[in-house]
Write an enzyme that holds these catalytic residues in place. Structure first.
Site, short mmCIF file in Angstrom:
data_model
loop_
_atom_site.label_atom_id
_atom_site.label_comp_id
_atom_site.label_asym_id
_atom_site.label_seq_id
_atom_site.Cartn_x
_atom_site.Cartn_y
_atom_site.Cartn_z
N LYS A 112 0.67 -0.98 -0.15
CA LYS A 112 0.06 0.09 0.05
C LYS A 112 0.81 1.38 0.05
O LYS A 112 0.51 2.31 -0.60
CB LYS A 112 -0.96 -0.13 1.18
CG LYS A 112 -1.85 -1.04 1.14
CD LYS A 112 -3.39 -0.68 1.09
CE LYS A 112 -4.10 -1.87 0.63
NZ LYS A 112 -5.58 -1.79 0.65
N LYS A 191 -4.03 -10.45 -6.67
CA LYS A 191 -5.57 -10.65 -6.14
C LYS A 191 -6.56 -9.78 -6.65
O LYS A 191 -5.97 -8.63 -6.87
CB LYS A 191 -5.47 -10.91 -4.56
CG LYS A 191 -5.34 -9.56 -4.00
CD LYS A 191 -5.34 -9.38 -2.44
CE LYS A 191 -5.79 -7.99 -1.96
NZ LYS A 191 -6.50 -7.83 -0.86
N LYS A 194 -10.36 -4.04 -4.52
CA LYS A 194 -11.15 -2.93 -4.54
C LYS A 194 -10.18 -1.96 -5.11
O LYS A 194 -10.88 -1.08 -5.84
CB LYS A 194 -11.54 -2.68 -3.49
CG LYS A 194 -12.77 -3.71 -2.68
CD LYS A 194 -13.23 -3.00 -1.58
CE LYS A 194 -13.25 -3.89 -0.45
NZ LYS A 194 -12.14 -3.88 0.62
N1 AQP Z 1 -9.08 -11.73 -3.87
C1 AQP Z 1 -9.39 -12.05 -2.76
N2 AQP Z 1 -9.62 -13.44 -2.84
C2 AQP Z 1 -9.77 -14.07 -1.59
N3 AQP Z 1 -10.17 -13.25 -0.43
C3 AQP Z 1 -10.03 -11.95 -0.53
N4 AQP Z 1 -10.42 -10.87 0.13
C4 AQP Z 1 -10.12 -9.67 -0.27
N5 AQP Z 1 -9.86 -9.85 -1.57
C5 AQP Z 1 -9.62 -11.30 -1.73
C6 AQP Z 1 -10.88 -11.12 1.90
O1 AQP Z 1 -11.85 -10.27 1.87
C7 AQP Z 1 -12.01 -9.74 3.05
C8 AQP Z 1 -12.41 -8.49 3.20
O2 AQP Z 1 -11.25 -7.61 2.50
P1 AQP Z 1 -10.83 -6.12 3.04
O3 AQP Z 1 -12.01 -5.32 2.46
O4 AQP Z 1 -10.81 -6.06 4.40
O5 AQP Z 1 -9.52 -5.58 2.44
P2 AQP Z 1 -8.57 -6.29 1.53
O6 AQP Z 1 -8.12 -7.62 1.86
O7 AQP Z 1 -7.63 -5.37 1.47
O8 AQP Z 1 -9.41 -6.24 0.07
P3 AQP Z 1 -9.09 -5.30 -1.14
O9 AQP Z 1 -10.10 -5.77 -2.24
O10 AQP Z 1 -7.45 -5.48 -1.76
O11 AQP Z 1 -9.35 -4.02 -0.70
P4 AQP Z 1 -8.55 -2.74 -0.76
O12 AQP Z 1 -8.12 -2.44 -2.25
O13 AQP Z 1 -9.41 -1.64 -0.42
O14 AQP Z 1 -7.41 -3.00 0.08
C9 AQP Z 1 -10.48 -10.37 4.07
O15 AQP Z 1 -10.77 -11.52 4.56
C10 AQP Z 1 -9.82 -10.67 2.63
O16 AQP Z 1 -8.82 -11.44 2.95
#
Ligand code: AQP
Length: 329
Positions: A112, A191, A194
Site C-alpha cells: 500500500k 489478487k 477493490k
Molecule cells: N482476491 C481475494 N481473494 C480472496 N479473499 C479476498 N479478500 C479480499 N480480496 C480477496 C478477503 O476479503 C476480506 C475483506 O477484505 P478487506 O476489505 O478487508 O480488504 P482487502 O483484503 O485489502 O481487500 P481489497 O479488495 O484488496 O481492498 P483494498 O483495495 O481496499 O485494500 C478479507 O478477509 C480478505 O482476505
C-alpha cells in the site's frame, strides 16, 4: 458454549467476488455453528486516502450486502467498527507491545505504501487495529482470505506476548480459509482487489451484461495461446473462480476440458458467467431492496453495536485491570 468467530471488511470500494468467495460466503455458513460477530471496519478504510463524503454511503452499502448475502442479524452480530470505541482503545494498549520492525515487514503495508506513494502511522498500525478487532471479542477463529494470513499471525503473536507479559486474557485465534482463499484479478496480476482498476474485478452487484463484458476479454492461462493448447486452471483467474463459484460437476468439466484442450477459454467463461449469475442474481435483488430502506439497516447496525459493546466492555475492563489502568469509580 459455541466458539466465537470475528471478521470484517473495509468499506473502501465495490465489494467484489474475491471478498465474497474468500470471506463472506464462509461467514454465512458459519453463523449456524459459531457465535459470529461481523464488522464493517470503517476505521481501517481511513488508513489510505479516502473521501469522507462517500465513506458513510459505502458503509451502508456494505451492510446491505452483508444482509443480502444471507447474514441474519438474529443469528449473528452485525455492526460498524467505529460505533464500538473499545476497538481503538485496545489498539493503543496493544501498540505498547507491538514491534515496529514486525509492522514494517507486513506485505500489505509495503504494497500500500508503494501503491499510494506514501504512508502514515495509521497504515503502519493497521494490523494492530485488526488484532484489537479480533482479540476484543476473544474470537477463536477468523474467516478471511489468504492475504490476511500474515496479519492473523501477528494477531496471535500479540495475544501471546500480551498474555505472557500481563496475564492470560486473550485467545489465540485460528485462521479459517476457503476454496476461494485467493481469487485472482481478471488481468491475472495478483489478487482481485477493490483498489485496482474496475475491469480487473467483478463486483458482487454487477449485472450479467457487465459481468460478461469483464469476463470475455479476461486474461487466461498464458500457456493457452491457441485453442488446441492445454492449460492449467490453477494458473487462470477463470479456473480459480470456477473452483470457488461452481458445482463439483462443473469444476470436473473445467479441469478435464482445460487440461486436455477439449474446451476453449470462451466456453469456460460462458459457464462461469451463468454460475455467477445463479448465485449473485438473488443477492443483487435483495441488496437493491435493502438499499431502499436505509433507516432499517442503520437500526440493525445500532442494535449490533450495542450487543458487540456489551462483550467489548467486559474484555476491556479485564485488559485495563491487568495493565494497571484504573477504571473510573
Ligand atoms: N482476491 C481475494 N481473494 C480472496 N479473499 C479476498 N479478500 C479480499 N480480496 C480477496 C478477503 O476479503 C476480506 C475483506 O477484505 P478487506 O476489505 O478487508 O480488504 P482487502 O483484503 O485489502 O481487500 P481489497 O479488495 O484488496 O481492498 P483494498 O483495495 O481496499 O485494500 C478479507 O478477509 C480478505 O482476505
Amino acid at each position: 458454549m459455541r466458539k466465537r468467530v470475528f471478521s470484517g471488511i473495509q468499506p473502501t470500494g465495490q465489494l467484489h467476488l474475491g471478498v465474497y468467495y474468500g470471506a463472506m460466503k464462509n461467514w454465512v455458513r458459519l453463523q449456524d455453528t459459531y457465535d459470529c460477530i461481523y464488522c464493517i471496519v470503517d476505521q481501517h478504510a481511513q488508513t489510505v486516502e479516502y473521501d469522507p463524503t462517500v465513506l458513510q454511503q459505502r458503509t451502508l452499502e456494505a451492510a446491505c450486502l452483508y444482509i443480502a448475502s444471507g447474514l441474519d442479524p438474529q443469528k449473528c452480530i452485525l455492526f460498524v467498527q467505529s460505533h464500538v470505541k473499545e476497538h481503538t482503545e485496545l489498539t493503543w494498549y496493544l501498540s505498547t507491545i507491538a514491534s515496529l520492525g514486525q509492522l514494517e515487514r507486513m506485505t500489505q503495508f509495503k504494497d500500500k505504501t508503494e501503491q499510494h506513494g506514501s504512508s502514515n502511522l495509521a497504515l503502519l498500525a493497521y494490523p494492530v487495529l485488526m488484532a484489537a478487532d479480533i482479540l476484543l471479542y476473544k474470537a477463536a477463529a477468523v474467516p478471511v482470505g489468504e492475504d490476511q494470513s500474515q496479519h492473523l499471525e501477528l494477531t496471535r503473536d500479540l495475544a501471546q506476548r500480551f498474555n505472557h507479559r500481563f496475564g492470560q486474557v486473550f485467545v489465540e485465534p485460528e485462521t479459517l480459509l476457503t476454496r476461494g482463499k485467493r481469487i485472482i484479478g481478471l488481468d491475472n496480476q495478483g489478487k482481485m482487489s477493490k483498489s485496482k482498476p474496475e475491469h480487473t474485478s467483478i463486483a458482487m452487484v454487477d449485472p450479467p451484461d457487465v459481468v460478461w463484458a469483464k469476463l470475455r476479454p479476461a486474461v487466461t492461462d498464458p500457456a493457452r495461446k491457441r485453442r488446441t493448447d492445454p492449460g492449467d486452471p490453477n494458473k487462470c483467474p477463470i479456473g480459480l473462480l470456477h473452483f470457488a463459484a461452481s458445482s463439483q460437476q462443473d469444476i470436473d468439466w473445467v479441469i478435464k476440458g482445460c487440461t486436455t484442450a477439449e474446451i476453449g477459454c470462451i466456453d469456460c467463461k460462458k459457464q462461469l458467467a451463468v454460475n455467477i449469475e445463479a448465485e449473485m442474481g438473488p443477492i443483487r435483488e435483495r441488496y437493491s431492496e435493502l438499499c431502499a430502506r436505509p433507516d432499517e439497516v442503520w437500526a440493525v447496525l445500532k442494535d449490533g453495536a450495542d450487543r458487540a459493546r456489551a462483550v467489548a466492555t467486559s474484555v476491556i475492563d479485564e485488559v485495563r485491570d491487568v495493565m494497571g489502568i484504573k477504571s473510573p469509580v
